[in-house]
Scaffold this motif. Structure first.
Motif, short mmCIF file in Angstrom:
data_model
loop_
_atom_site.label_atom_id
_atom_site.label_comp_id
_atom_site.label_asym_id
_atom_site.label_seq_id
_atom_site.Cartn_x
_atom_site.Cartn_y
_atom_site.Cartn_z
N PRO A 1 -6.58 6.93 4.19
CA PRO A 1 -5.64 8.03 4.33
C PRO A 1 -4.56 8.16 3.26
CG PRO A 1 -5.10 6.30 5.90
CD PRO A 1 -6.40 5.91 5.27
N CYS B 1 -7.37 -1.55 1.62
CA CYS B 1 -6.21 -1.96 2.42
C CYS B 1 -6.67 -2.43 3.80
CB CYS B 1 -5.24 -0.79 2.56
SG CYS B 1 -3.81 -1.18 3.56
N CYS C 1 0.84 -1.20 0.00
CA CYS C 1 0.00 0.00 0.00
C CYS C 1 0.88 1.25 0.00
CB CYS C 1 -0.88 -0.02 1.24
SG CYS C 1 -1.93 1.42 1.42
N TRP D 1 -5.08 -2.42 6.55
CA TRP D 1 -4.49 -1.71 7.70
C TRP D 1 -5.26 -0.45 8.09
CZ3 TRP D 1 1.61 -1.90 7.44
CH2 TRP D 1 2.01 -3.23 7.64
N HIS D 2 -5.47 0.47 7.17
CA HIS D 2 -6.17 1.72 7.53
C HIS D 2 -7.30 2.07 6.57
CE1 HIS D 2 -1.81 2.23 8.73
NE2 HIS D 2 -2.41 2.32 9.90
N GLY D 3 -7.62 1.16 5.65
CA GLY D 3 -8.82 1.35 4.83
C GLY D 3 -8.68 2.19 3.58
N SER D 4 -7.46 2.53 3.16
CA SER D 4 -7.34 3.22 1.87
C SER D 4 -7.89 2.31 0.77
CB SER D 4 -5.87 3.55 1.54
OG SER D 4 -5.38 4.54 2.40
N HIS E 1 0.31 3.97 1.31
CA HIS E 1 0.22 4.73 2.56
C HIS E 1 1.31 4.31 3.55
CE1 HIS E 1 -1.78 5.54 6.63
NE2 HIS E 1 -1.37 6.71 6.17
N GLN E 2 1.26 3.06 4.01
CA GLN E 2 2.29 2.61 4.95
C GLN E 2 2.66 1.15 4.73
OE1 GLN E 2 1.45 3.68 9.02
NE2 GLN E 2 1.55 5.84 8.55
N SER E 3 2.64 0.74 3.47
CA SER E 3 3.11 -0.59 3.06
C SER E 3 2.22 -1.73 3.50
CB SER E 3 4.53 -0.86 3.59
OG SER E 3 5.41 0.14 3.18
N GLY E 4 0.96 -1.47 3.78
CA GLY E 4 0.04 -2.56 4.13
C GLY E 4 -0.09 -3.56 2.99
S1 FES Z 1 -1.12 0.95 5.00
FE1 FES Z 1 -2.77 0.87 3.63
S2 FES Z 1 -4.14 2.36 4.35
FE2 FES Z 1 -2.44 2.51 5.70
#
Ligand code: FES
Length: 283
Positions: free
Chosen positions: A261, A243, A220, A245-248, A222-225
Motif C-alpha cells: 500500500p 515490508c 517504511c 507489516w503490510h507487504g509494500s 507507509h506506516q514506519s514498519g
Molecule cells: S508499514 Fe510497511 S507496508 Fe505498511
C-alpha cells in the motif's frame, strides 16, 4: 473541532462498520496490480490526492459559475465533470483507506461518508439540471459542496495530523548530519542479506550485491514498519525488500515502490568506499 476530531479518532464503535467495509474493499479490489495502480505505485506518488483535484476543481467552479447569469449549460457541464471524476477518486481513496491504522480508518470512514453524501447530492443536482429544474439543481449543488467541504476538512486532518499515506520516513533525513558517515567494513558485509545500522540514531538498511551496496532508510514510508525485518524477494527481476507489516515492496537498487500500500518510493542514500570502509551521506 479538535475535541470532535479526537472523539472520531477514538470512536471504536465505528470499527464494526469499518471492518466490514475493509473486507469488502479488499475482496473487491483485486488482483494486487489493480490495488497497486490505485495506490499510485506507477506514479511513485499517492494517486488519491491527485484524482480529487477533478471533483474539487469542477464543483468549486460550478459554484462560482452558478452565480453568473446565462451560464446554466456551463454549470451543468462542470457538475457532470465533478460527479464523474469523483468516482475514481473515491475508489482510490477506499483502496488507501483499507490499509490504514484503526484511528486513521475511523476518521477516513467519516471522511468517505461525507464525500459520498456530497456525491449523491451532486448526482441529484445533475439529474435536476438535465430535467430543466435549475433552481433545484443549484440548491442541491450548494448542499453537495457543503458536504464535500466537510469531507475535505476531514481528509486534511487524515493527511496532515494523522499522516495517512504521507511518507513516514523522509523526515528521518533531517536528523542526519552533513558529510560522509562511516557505516561498515565492506569486506565484512555478507552478500544479499539485509543488515541494519544507525547514522546519528537514524536506522538504515544495507544490502550488498557484489561490490554494490544499497543504503536505504529503514522505516517504511507507509506506516514506519521495520524494513530491516522484511524479506528480500525477486520481483520482476529486481531484488526488493518487502515490508513485514503490510507487504509494500521497494527495489533495493533505487528504492522505487513496486507494490503498495505505500504510494511513495523509499529513500536511498549515496555511498562510497574509502580504504575499504563503506560510507554514506545525505542525498
Ligand atoms: S508499514 Fe510497511 S507496508 Fe505498511
Amino acid at each position: 473541532m479538535r475535541a470532535l476530531l479526537t472523539r472520531i479518532e477514538q470512536a471504536r464503535g465505528l470499527d464494526r462498520v469499518g471492518d466490514r467495509v475493509q473486507h469488502a474493499v479488499q475482496a473487491t479490489l483485486r488482483p494486487q496490480r489493480v490495488r497497486d495502480f490505485l495506490h499510485g505505485v506507477w506514479l511513485g506518488h499517492p494517486l488519491h490526492p491527485a484524482l480529487v483535484q477533478v471533483p474539487v476543481g469542477a464543483w468549486l467552479s460550478a459554484a462560482a459559475v452558478d452565480l453568473l447569469p446565462g451560464q446554466r449549460r456551463s454549470a451543468t457541464a462542470l457538475v457532470a465533470l465533478g460527479t464523474v471524476g469523483a468516482v475514481p477518486a473515491a475508489v482510490s481513496g477506499l483502496n488507501d483507506w483499507a490499509a490504514l491504522a484503526p484511528d486513521q480508518r475511523r476518521v477516513g470512514l467519516v471522511h468517505a461518508t461525507a464525500n459520498l453524501v456530497g456525491l449523491a447530492l451532486y448526482g441529484g443536482s445533475l439529474v435536476a439540471r438535465l430535467n430543466g429544474r435549475h433552481n433545484l439543481g443549484r440548491a442541491l449543488s450548494y448542499l453537495g459542496l457543503s458536504a464535500a467541504s466537510a469531507g475535505a476538512y476531514l481528509g486534511g486532518h487524515l493527511a496532515y495530523k494523522q499522516g495517512a499515506q504521507v511518507n513516514q520516513s523522509i523526515s528521518e533525513l533531517h536528523r542526519i548530519g552533513d558529510g560522509w558517515h562511516p557505516l561498515a567494513d565492506l569486506a565484512a558485509l555478507p552478500q544479499r542479506k539485509l543488515i541494519t545500522r544507525s547514522i546519528d540514531d537514524v536506522s538504515v538498511i544495507l544490502y550488498r550485491h557484489g561490490d554494490e551496496v544499497t543504503v536505504m532508510l529503514e522505516r517504511c514510508p507507509h506506516q514506519s514498519g521495520p524494513l530491516g525485518e522484511g524479506e528480500v524477494q525477486q520481483i520482476d527481476g529486481h531484488a526488493c525488500v518487502v515490508c513485514p507489516w503490510h507487504g509494500s515492496a521497494f527495489r533495493l537498487n533505487g528504492g522505487e515502490v513496486v507494490h503498495g500500500p505505500s504510494g511513495n518510493d523509499q529513500q536511498v542514500l549515496p555511498t562510497r568506499v574509502v580504504d575499504g570502509i563503506l560510507q554514506t551521506r545525505l542525498p
